[in-house]
Scaffold this motif. Structure first.
Motif, short mmCIF file in Angstrom:
data_model
loop_
_atom_site.label_atom_id
_atom_site.label_comp_id
_atom_site.label_asym_id
_atom_site.label_seq_id
_atom_site.Cartn_x
_atom_site.Cartn_y
_atom_site.Cartn_z
N SER A 86 0.59 -1.05 0.37
CA SER A 86 0.07 0.05 0.28
C SER A 86 1.53 1.58 0.01
N CYS A 87 1.84 0.79 1.05
CA CYS A 87 2.29 2.52 0.47
C CYS A 87 3.51 3.12 -0.72
N ASN A 88 3.93 1.53 -1.42
CA ASN A 88 5.07 1.85 -2.60
C ASN A 88 3.65 1.66 -3.34
N ALA A 89 2.45 1.40 -3.66
CA ALA A 89 1.21 2.15 -4.51
C ALA A 89 1.40 3.99 -4.25
N MET A 90 1.17 4.05 -2.86
CA MET A 90 0.42 5.45 -2.81
C MET A 90 2.06 6.19 -2.82
N ILE A 91 2.86 6.60 -2.86
CA ILE A 91 4.11 6.69 -3.65
C ILE A 91 4.47 7.27 -4.78
N ASP A 92 4.40 6.31 -5.33
CA ASP A 92 4.19 6.18 -6.81
C ASP A 92 2.65 6.83 -7.24
N GLY A 93 2.12 6.63 -6.97
CA GLY A 93 0.34 7.65 -7.66
C GLY A 93 0.52 8.69 -6.89
N TYR A 94 1.28 9.67 -5.40
CA TYR A 94 1.82 10.89 -5.46
C TYR A 94 2.40 11.37 -6.22
N GLY A 95 3.04 10.29 -6.26
CA GLY A 95 4.71 10.74 -7.73
C GLY A 95 4.26 11.45 -8.70
N LYS A 96 3.40 10.26 -9.33
CA LYS A 96 2.71 10.38 -10.82
C LYS A 96 1.83 11.75 -11.27
N SER A 97 0.92 11.66 -9.85
CA SER A 97 -0.10 13.13 -9.78
C SER A 97 0.90 14.55 -9.87
N GLY A 98 1.38 14.76 -9.14
CA GLY A 98 2.60 15.76 -8.75
C GLY A 98 3.28 16.09 -7.39
N LYS A 99 2.19 14.91 -6.52
CA LYS A 99 2.05 15.09 -4.58
C LYS A 99 2.97 14.84 -4.38
N CYS A 100 4.48 15.31 -4.68
CA CYS A 100 5.96 14.94 -4.17
C CYS A 100 6.12 14.98 -2.58
N GLU A 101 5.45 15.93 -2.23
CA GLU A 101 5.30 15.88 -0.48
C GLU A 101 4.51 15.29 0.02
N LEU A 102 3.54 14.45 -0.50
CA LEU A 102 2.45 13.62 0.22
C LEU A 102 3.73 12.32 0.37
N ALA A 103 3.50 12.27 -1.12
CA ALA A 103 5.12 11.10 -1.44
C ALA A 103 6.36 10.66 -0.23
N GLU A 104 6.96 11.95 -0.13
CA GLU A 104 7.92 11.41 1.01
C GLU A 104 7.34 11.66 2.27
N GLU A 105 6.09 12.12 2.96
CA GLU A 105 5.89 11.80 3.93
C GLU A 105 5.62 10.54 4.23
N VAL A 106 4.94 10.04 3.25
CA VAL A 106 4.82 8.06 3.14
C VAL A 106 6.14 7.69 3.55
N PHE A 107 7.02 7.86 2.39
CA PHE A 107 8.71 7.25 2.02
C PHE A 107 9.53 7.72 3.72
N ARG A 108 9.11 8.48 3.99
CA ARG A 108 9.90 8.89 5.78
C ARG A 108 9.48 8.21 6.67
N THR A 109 8.10 7.77 6.22
CA THR A 109 7.55 7.33 7.78
C THR A 109 7.56 5.39 8.06
N MET A 110 8.33 5.08 6.78
CA MET A 110 8.24 3.75 6.81
C MET A 110 9.36 3.36 6.93
N HIS A 111 9.04 1.98 7.82
CA HIS A 111 10.06 1.58 8.37
C HIS A 111 11.02 0.39 7.33
N HIS A 112 10.17 -0.13 6.94
CA HIS A 112 10.91 -1.42 5.57
C HIS A 112 10.64 -1.50 4.83
N LYS A 113 11.65 -0.72 3.44
CA LYS A 113 11.68 0.31 2.09
C LYS A 113 12.27 -1.03 1.14
N ASP A 114 11.55 -1.31 0.45
CA ASP A 114 12.42 -2.12 -0.69
C ASP A 114 12.77 -1.42 -1.76
N VAL A 115 13.66 -2.37 -2.82
CA VAL A 115 13.88 -1.53 -3.72
C VAL A 115 12.68 -1.10 -4.84
#
Length: 650
Positions: free
Chosen positions: A211-240
């Motif tokens: 769900s987090c990866n999907a939202m980061i991708d969706g926010y990025g494609k819709s021009g909402k980089c700040e929201l993507a960053e917010e999700v990205f920085r709160t994630m404890h585990h990140k994959d490639v």
């Protein structure tokens, strides 16, 4: 001698482990023969495994040949084949086979095991009507209470873009799990319903990696980089995928520095980048225009033996080197692609040569492409027309425009017409350019009218220029360049009252002029300059002093400031002072102060270089014996020994 009969159960117990270990088609043939001899062909688990193995090793054709020899197949054998077909390159066959199953079975007990696979096949085949029929069957049989079936139905509607039907399924589900929430969120993102996806994401009981990866991708494609960053920085585990999605979001939203910084952070975390991450970061480096980082990434790709054929990495490298001013490196990558060059590789090479004004070389690459029977596409011809445009090759440009239509049956798009119109305008054939616009099968866009307006400014044609400006401003009332081009046209012919009226119109409409900006890379750090002032540089006095020193030296060589480039009604001395503070001159001065002996100076400018700066830099390259590369809004200029690669045509 007494022989002991082996029981069917013992045969199954012996055979199934051997099937599990089966690795080659030879072993499978031997085991299949053994199963036929021992009459295990009617044992469900055994023959289902055989069908699955034949599907994997010999293709569905072999698996079906086994199936058709079974006298009374049960739903589980059907299920195995439906699942295999849904994963194949022709998933529509799974839907047909499922219909055959329904008409063949006397008892439909166990049919629910096939439902997720056939729903998946409907989604992959874009078979909405068949999917709705399966949905009807599910409602009649109460299989919606099966979480696997319900999730498969939800996922199918999401993949088909039927998000409101997916929402109805979601609302009626007696139980929802993480897959249910993720499928609906992904469905909304797929059709661009970012706000609805955002709402679901905030309601989800537990956010997982998907769900987090999907939202980061969706926010990025819709021009909402700040929201993507917010999700990205709160994630404890990140994959490639997480890192790649965030990097791609930065690139799509014109934040190349942030993308490059995140890529470095990714490597520091020990995450091995995948092909999409490498392509994205190469795109970011191309936007920045500085090659050293690109060379480092290229070395990383070579050291880690990553294939250039993976995910268009070769095309990204060619594009990066071309946009960083190193067209020789781009051509070296192009020539050394060991795999079969795809159309993207050819297109990137042609477009790169076009960007450098190497029109004849771009045409040679196209001829080589034709000899190898690679069929060009619309992008190929866009690159060729651009190459002819930047190289002043009028005859060749028209020939390419006719060739794409007559030989390759490609329908020109507005971008192709734009290149031809720009080419005609550059060489002063403004009436002919307007005729092309009037005979186009589509309405001209703002880019086309700006091309005409720019040509009118160059050739002082007020009548056509005013008409083009009116159309451009009506199409893009917030685009400052439309007003600036018209203002420049009036200034060039001395109509200062009209210049004032255009500036007043901009103020009234709240349109802000984009300031000229130039960047230069020194000792690994990007230094940026705005017209009229220094940015990120402590030694502003030193920069100004260097400019004055260079101007004095150039005047001894015959340099005269081109005051016509200052489109303001001010005194000549003030005009000369204004020219001195053009951003590319400040970037050049800083580069001269800090350059290593023999090293070229690379400058990236956000707008088109003016005539005075172009003449100025040409002289500097000869007087100071240095190579200077400038990438402006339109193309590359390679300055060396007092001349420019554009041959004063840009």
């Amino acid at each position: 001698m007494v022989t002991t009969a082996v029981s069917p159960l013992m045969l199954v117990t012996q055979t199934l482990p051997m099937l599990e270990k089966c690795k080659t088609i030879t072993e499978l043939r031997q085991l299949h023969a053994h199963i036929i001899k021992t009459n295990l062909v009617n044992h469900t688990s055994t023959i289902t495994k055989v069908i699955s193995l034949w599907s994997h090793h010999g293709g569905l054709h072999h698996a079906l040949s086994v199936f058709h020899r079974i006298q009374d197949p049960d739903p589980f054998i059907f299920f195995s084949l439906v699942r295999q077909m849904s994963e194949s390159s022709s998933p529509i066959e799974a839907i047909v086979f499922y219909a055959h199953m329904l008409s063949s079975l006397k008892n439909l007990d166990g049919v629910e095991f096939s439902l997720p696979a056939v729903l998946k096949a409907c989604g992959k085949s874009r078979a909405l009507e068949e999917g709705r029929q399966v949905h009807g069957q599910i409602l009649k049989t109460q299989f919606l209470f099966d979480p696997y079936v319900a999730n498969a139905l939800l996922r199918m509607y999401s993949e088909l873009g039927q998000v409101y039907l997916a929402q109805r399924v979601f609302d009626k589900m007696p139980q929802r799990d993480q897959i249910s929430w993720n499928s609906l969120i992904t469905g909304y993102l797929r059709v661009g319903e970012i706000e609805l996806a955002h709402g679901l994401f905030n309601e989800i009981p537990e956010r997982d990696l998907v769900s987090c990866n999907a939202m980061i991708d969706g926010y990025g494609k819709s021009g909402k980089c700040e929201l993507a960053e917010e999700v990205f920085r709160t994630m404890h585990h990140k994959d490639v995928v997480t890192w790649t999605s965030m990097i791609s979001g930065y690139v799509c939203n014109h934040h190349p520095k942030e993308a490059l910084g995140l890529f470095r952070e990714m490597l520091n975390q020990g995450i091995r980048p995948d092909a999409p991450a490498l392509v994205s970061v190469l795109s970011a480096i191309a936007d920045l225009g500085f090659v050293e980082e690109g060379k480092w990434v290229h070395t990383y790709i070579s050291t880690n033996k990553i294939k250039l054929s993976s995910g268009f990495i070769a095309s990204a490298l060619i594009d990066m080197y071309a946009k960083c001013g190193h067209i020789e490196n781009a051509y070296h990558v192009f020539e050394n692609i060991s795999h079969y060059k795809n159309i993207g590789d050819w297109n990137c090479m042609i477009s790169g040569l076009a960007m450098h004004g190497l029109g004849h070389e771009a045409l040679e690459v196209f001829l080589d492409m034709s000899r190898k029977e690679i069929k060009p596409d619309e992008i190929t011809f866009l690159g060729l027309l651009s190459a002819c445009n930047h190289g002043g090759l009028g005859y060749q440009g028209r020939y390419c425009f006719e060739l794409m239509q007559e030989k390759y049956k490609l329908v020109p798009k507005i971008q192709h017409y734009g290149c031809i119109i720009d080419l005609l305008g550059r060489v002063g054939k403004l009436e002919e350019a307007v005729d092309v616009i009037q005979n186009m099968p589509m309405e001209a866009d703002v880019i086309v009218w700006k091309a005409v307006l720019s040509a009118c400014t160059r050739h002082s044609n007020v009548a056509i220029g005013e008409s083009a400006a009116l159309k451009a401003i009506n199409l893009a009332p917030e685009d400052s360049s439309c007003y600036i081009l018209l203002s420049n046209l009036y200034a060039k012919v001395g109509r200062w009252d009209d210049v004032g009226k255009v500036r007043l119109m901009m103020n009234q409409r709240g349109v802000q002029k984009i300031p000229g900006s130039s960047s230069v890379l020194v000792n690994g750090t990007v230094h940026e300059f705005l017209v009229g002032k220094e940015m990120n540089v402590k030694h502003s006095v030193e920069v100004r002093s260097k400019i004055e020193e260079v101007v004095c030296r150039l005047k001894l060589e015959g340099y005269k400031p081109d005051l016509s480039q200052v489109l303001l009604d001010i005194e000549e001395e003030s005009k000369e002072n204004s020219l001195i503070l053009h951003s590319e001159k400040m970037a050049l001065a800083f580069g001269l102060i800090n350059r290593s002996k023999g090293a070229p100076i690379h400058i990236v400018k956000n707008l088109r270089i003016c005539h005075d700066c172009h003449s100025f830099i040409k002289l500097v390259s000869g007087v100071y014996n240095c190579r200077i590369v400038v990438r402006d809004q339109n193309r590359f200029h390679q300055f060396k020994n007092g001349s420019c690669s554009c041959q004063d045509f840009w």
